[in-house]
Design an enzyme around this catalytic site. Structure first.
Site, mmCIF file in Angstrom:
data_model
loop_
_atom_site.group_PDB
_atom_site.id
_atom_site.type_symbol
_atom_site.label_atom_id
_atom_site.label_comp_id
_atom_site.label_asym_id
_atom_site.label_seq_id
_atom_site.Cartn_x
_atom_site.Cartn_y
_atom_site.Cartn_z
ATOM 1 N N GLY A 104 -14.957 -1.154 6.599
ATOM 2 C CA GLY A 104 -14.528 -1.013 7.994
ATOM 3 C C GLY A 104 -13.026 -1.029 8.155
ATOM 4 C CB ALA A 133 -11.653 5.939 3.340
ATOM 5 C CB SER A 143 -20.243 2.392 3.253
ATOM 6 O OG SER A 143 -20.044 1.017 3.125
ATOM 7 C CD GLU A 144 -14.941 1.983 4.729
ATOM 8 O OE1 GLU A 144 -14.274 1.120 5.280
ATOM 9 O OE2 GLU A 144 -14.590 2.565 3.706
ATOM 10 C CG ASN A 145 -21.266 4.167 11.329
ATOM 11 O OD1 ASN A 145 -20.593 3.946 12.314
ATOM 12 N ND2 ASN A 145 -22.447 4.747 11.389
#
Ligand code: FES
Ligand code: FES
Length: 949
Positions: free
Chosen positions: A542, A705, A879-881
């Site tokens: 994130g 990212a 992933s970072e979502n």
């Protein structure tokens, strides 16, 4: 040293063991006889990675002294439960239900589950959760849901209600693999305890390998070093050398990649060995290399350091006070900034304030988000040696192999081509292993002693040494008209980046994700990064976005309430619609927001009704919403390289550095390779992956990212197309390897994708924040349902729903694993996780890691799959979502439940209880702040406009 012989019945056979009874733990002896499926994570009894069964009971072997174990005790380890050729149903289920990510916890969990099923073959899900809670089994990757799924599936097989085949994913015969839950290639090794992680590699190195530990004085957060005395340490038994900065042949620091024109930074990304100054509590001033780790550790304790204490700045607020001295003499403490101006703000930033003042409704708030620790179950461990060609080879948890090589090489004084990085199996990272300081230390030690070295960290040393998520302070004001439409926002956020500049691009993320994904016509915002004497800020899932959402999504609820509009309806009115722009004045790409809210609406309404019905004075029930979302790739200059080769037997080899830190770099690469080679009807067992070794694989960029799936799938398609073009005959059939060789046609094709091929990408303008650095977004919407115990203040998340859009799904089990795992980190971030006190938050438990009962078993997911046009398979990154804004849904739910607005994370029971008591006493809970973040917001923005860079 007094030794003792003991015979233990291990995995069904008697094993004679020679041990030090008062010193050795059960884990020590089991690992020493080769049973390295017994993993040691925390080493202090709080994570369950070392679980084994001792005379029918699950025990944590790391804290069980061998002296307390009687002769002929029966012990079962993961190696006794099943092998790759003869797996136990639990191991099969673990692989097929998404329960393996990094896999470091898997042996301990499976052993623990095995003991449960020995006692109860028909447990309920809650009984399974109770069991893992009792036995302290921690999984930091999966969010636990798929682990319980796996136990339930295996139990069915044991009861005879299903077969192993029933719980095994069957490959589709039509060759349409993309999106399906194919099993990770590394899963069999992981569930059988045969995957060698860092400490396993260290144990299995040849005799003669030396062992290193760092010297970490832990005497100050900020001090001048007057003297380092290694004399006594040098004389300690087994010591080969005490390595300090004098022995480092390069710059002794990791390079800073300056990312902003408004960066005044000249300081390092990390110092290898501190010598003139201690910048933070976890700094190392050297490393002791000895014949054993134990001797190295004993000697490290004898290194003496004399210091002159300096003022310690342990928060952003202290470091930016006018009288604060500089942490780095050549750099102001506020070292990087990024303004964001839109609409009226572009003409005159203060005009945004005037719009807010005149609006029908306005709110303001100040917020703090904590220094979230990553808490991977495995800590850090590195091996380094020169190979026969004189190449320094470093085995580690590198998450960005290419950049790590450049950094290490300069730091230790070798050319890039003389450094090779090989990634070990990695027991989780979530971002901290992007930083290569420990890799450089191991390499510097191996150079200094001209001998292979294994560098070891205790979990506490690793906690102290590694970076964390940057803590943040923020002020914001938000206003809407009488119809509940947002008219303007201002924000000012200060990110505590700690002692080093590992990742200064962090400054851009709040400048992109404040008030995402809404339509805010007028903006005046500023994101600032400051050095403090805390541990350094580093990548974490994130990266910079959660700090922005902490304020933004709380403010949305606050303004909704002020305007008398339901929080769901308020968001509905303000999400961006086609053509509307983000805060950087560029369109969103896909605009899935309405569809996502339509999916969520009935769930929200049901949750509100249920909460109302179940609410009691003792247990208040509430629901909370929050948006999330993140960018894809590292920006306009990002690129990724891969290669594909046709092998003589007709199979294929895929080469890349899709670093697998648990997210599934192996299966991701396999999925996109199968899809890219689909015209050839290639099956999964016809693809060999050669990954994460710079000596053999082209550099694919960082596993960060949310970029890997997006970037390498494009590169994979390019490489596959080249290969297939070369293989294709005029009649449409395919050349064999032999035919290609005979015709002099190359059989291996390397391809690179660069974001420069996309039109219209740009970095944020350093004066206005206008720009479009990402070729795609991912989006998520969260609904948290909580119960707050008014007596204790404890919040329990009962259900946590996610509606998302990350484009076309590559592998559903792997994607769901990212959702559940991200959810668990978000809930931890909201309620318990922190790293404020390095003497206190030394392990997973003390730093607030969520155990299974802290995470709900109900985590519904709804995926939308709008194809991303810039990707050949329609996929974005994911992933970072899942660790962007979700934590605020919990904070908003607490407010909804009991009226307590938590402004500073985490929402511990003490804070919530204090709020409940204050409200009961008729007191109003005022937001803290506004915080002084270095200067007046509008004056500063106007100065930047007047003096552009
Ligand atoms: S409980 Fe033994 S390694 Fe964590
Ligand atoms: S899979 Fe459980 S800690 Fe990584």
């Amino acid at each position: 040293m007094f030794l003792k012989k003991i015979t233990l019945t291990i995995n069904g056979v008697d094993r004679m063991i020679i041990c030090e009874p008062e010193k050795d733990s059960l884990a020590d002896v089991l690992r020493r006889i080769g049973l390295t499926g017994v993993k040691v994570g925390c080493g202090t009894g709080v994570c369950g990675a070392c679980s084994v069964i001792l005379d029918g009971e699950v025990v944590r072997a790391c804290v069980r002294r061998i002296s307390s174990i009687k002769e002929y005790s029966e012990i079962t380890t993961i190696e006794g439960i099943g092998t790759p050729q003869h797996m136990h149903p639990l191991q099969v289920a673990w692989m097929n239900y998404g329960a393996v990510q990094c896999g470091f916890c898997s042996p301990g969990f499976i052993v623990s589950a095995y003991a449960l099923l020995e006692k109860n073959q028909n447990p309920s899900r809650e009984e399974v959760r109770d069991w893992f809670q009792r036995h302290r089994n921690v999984c930091r990757c999966t969010g636990y849901k798929q682990i319980v799924d796996a136990v339930m599936a295996a139990a069915k097989v044991l009861r005879g209600e299903a077969t192993v085949e029933d719980i095994t994913f069957k490959l589709p015969e039509d060759g349409n693999y993309y999106g399906k839950p194919l099993v990770r290639p590394a899963a069999p090794a992981k569930v059988c305890g045969l995957a060698d992680y860092g400490e396993d590699m260290a144990m299995k190195m040849p005799a003669g390998t030396l062992h290193a530990v760092i010297v970490q004085p832990k005497i100050s957060h900020h001090a001048n070093i007057l003297r380092i005395d290694t004399a006594e340490a040098e004389k300690m038994p087994g010591v080969v050398k005490v390595v300090t900065h004098k022995d480092v042949q390069g710059t002794n620091y990791l390079n800073l990649a300056t990312s902003s024109k408004r960066s005044t930074s000249t300081q390092p990304a990390h110092i290898i060995f501190a010598y003139d100054k201690i910048y933070r509590y976890g700094d190392s001033i050297g490393a002791v290399v000895a014949d054993t780790e134990e001797n190295a550790r004993a000697a490290a304790a004898k290194v003496k350091v004399e210091i002159e204490q300096l003022p310690e700045y342990l928060s952003f607020l202290d470091a930016v006070m006018p009288d604060a001295i500089r942490v780095h003499e050549d750099t102001p403490n506020i070292c990087v900034v990024q303004p964001v101006l839109k609409g009226a703000g572009l003409e005159k930033p203060a005009a945004v304030g005037e719009i807010i003042d005149k609006a029908d409704f306005q709110v303001e708030g100040s917020f703090y988000s904590s220094r979230q620790p990553h808490l991977s179950v495995e800590g850090d461990t590195v091996q380094a040696y020169f190979d026969a060609e004189g190449v320094m080879t470093v085995h580690c948890k590198a998450q960005v192999i290419g950049a790590n090589i450049q950094n290490i090489a300069k730091a230790i004084g070798l050319p890039n081509e003389k450094v090779r990085i090989v990634m070990n199996h990695t027991g989780g990272s979530f971002g901290w292993s992007m930083n290569g300081a420990s890799y450089a230390i191991a390499a510097a030690c191996a150079m200094a002693v001209e001998n292979p070295v294994a560098l070891h960290f205790t979990y506490e040393e690793h906690q102290l040494f590694s970076g964390k998520r940057s803590a943040s302070f923020s002020n914001s004001r938000l206003a809407c008209d009488k119809d509940g439409k947002i008219v303007a926002a201002q924000f000012d956020i200060g990110l505590d980046h700690g002692a080093y500049q590992d990742a200064e691009s962090l400054v851009n993320r709040p400048a992109r994700f404040f008030y995402f994904p809404y339509n805010v016509p007028n903006i005046a915002g500023l994101s600032r990064l400051a050095n403090t004497n805390q541990t350094f800020g580093v990548a974490y899932r994130g990266f910079g976005a959660p700090q922005a959402y902490t304020a933004g999504e709380a403010m949305m609820d606050m303004l909704a309430e002020k305007a008398g509009v339901d929080p769901f309806e308020f968001r509905w009115r303000n999400i961006a619609r086609t053509g509307e722009t983000n805060i950087n004045s560029y369109p969103f790409y896909e605009y899935p927001m309405e569809d996502m809210m339509n999916k969520m609406r009935p769930l929200y309404e049901k949750a509100v009704a249920e909460a109302k019905a179940a609410d009691t004075p003792a247990l208040r029930r509430g629901v909370g919403l929050a948006w999330g979302g993140y960018n894809v790739s590292s920006g306009p200059a990002d690129s990724a390289k891969v290669a594909i080769e046709l092998n003589p037997d007709g199979t294929f080899t895929k080469y890349d550095t899709w670093q697998d830190v648990g997210q599934g770099g192996d299966i991701g690469s396999l999925m996109v390779t199968l899809e890219a080679l689909k015209p050839l009807k290639v099956k999964p067992d016809q693809v060999r992956l050669v990954q994460n070794d710079s000596g053999t694989s082209p550099i694919s960029g960082s596993s960060s990212a949310s970029r890997m799936h997006f970037m390498t799938s494009i590169a994979t398609k390019l490489a596959a197309d080249q290969l297939m073009d070369a293989m294709k005959k005029a009649d449409g059939s395919w050349r064999t390897h032999g035919e290609m060789v005979a015709e002099g046609i190359a059989t291996k094709y390397e391809a690179e994708h660069s974001n420069t091929t996309f039109e219209g990408l740009s970095n944020l303008d350093p004066n206005t924040g206008i720009g479009n650095p990402t070729p795609a977004y991912n989006y998520s919407l969260y609904l948290a349902e909580v119960a707050v115990d008014t007596a204790s203040g404890k919040t329990t998340v009962l259900r946590y729903t996610c509606v998302d859009d990350v484009g076309v799904i590559g592998n559903i089990d792997v994607l769901d694993g990212q959702v559940y795992g991200g959810n668990s980190h978000s809930i931890g971030f909201a309620l318990s996780e922190t790293y404020e006190d390095p003497d206190e938050h030394t392990n997973l438990y003390k730093a607030g890691v969520p155990y299974i009962k802290d995470i709900p078993d109900e985590m519904p997911i709804i995926h939308l799959e709008n194809p991303r046009k810039e990707n050949p398979f329609g996929s974005s990154g994911a992933s970072e979502n899942y660790q962007s804004g979700g934590h605020v849904s919990v904070i908003n739910a607490i407010y909804n439940a009991c009226g307590v607005r938590i402004y500073d994370l985490p929402a511990t029971p003490e804070k919530v209880k204090a709020g409940i008591e204050a409200l009961a006493a008729g007191k109003k809970i005022e937001p803290p702040g506004p915080y002084f973040l270095g200067s007046d917001l509008f004056e500063t923005l106007e100065d930047y406009l007047a003096n552009p860079v």
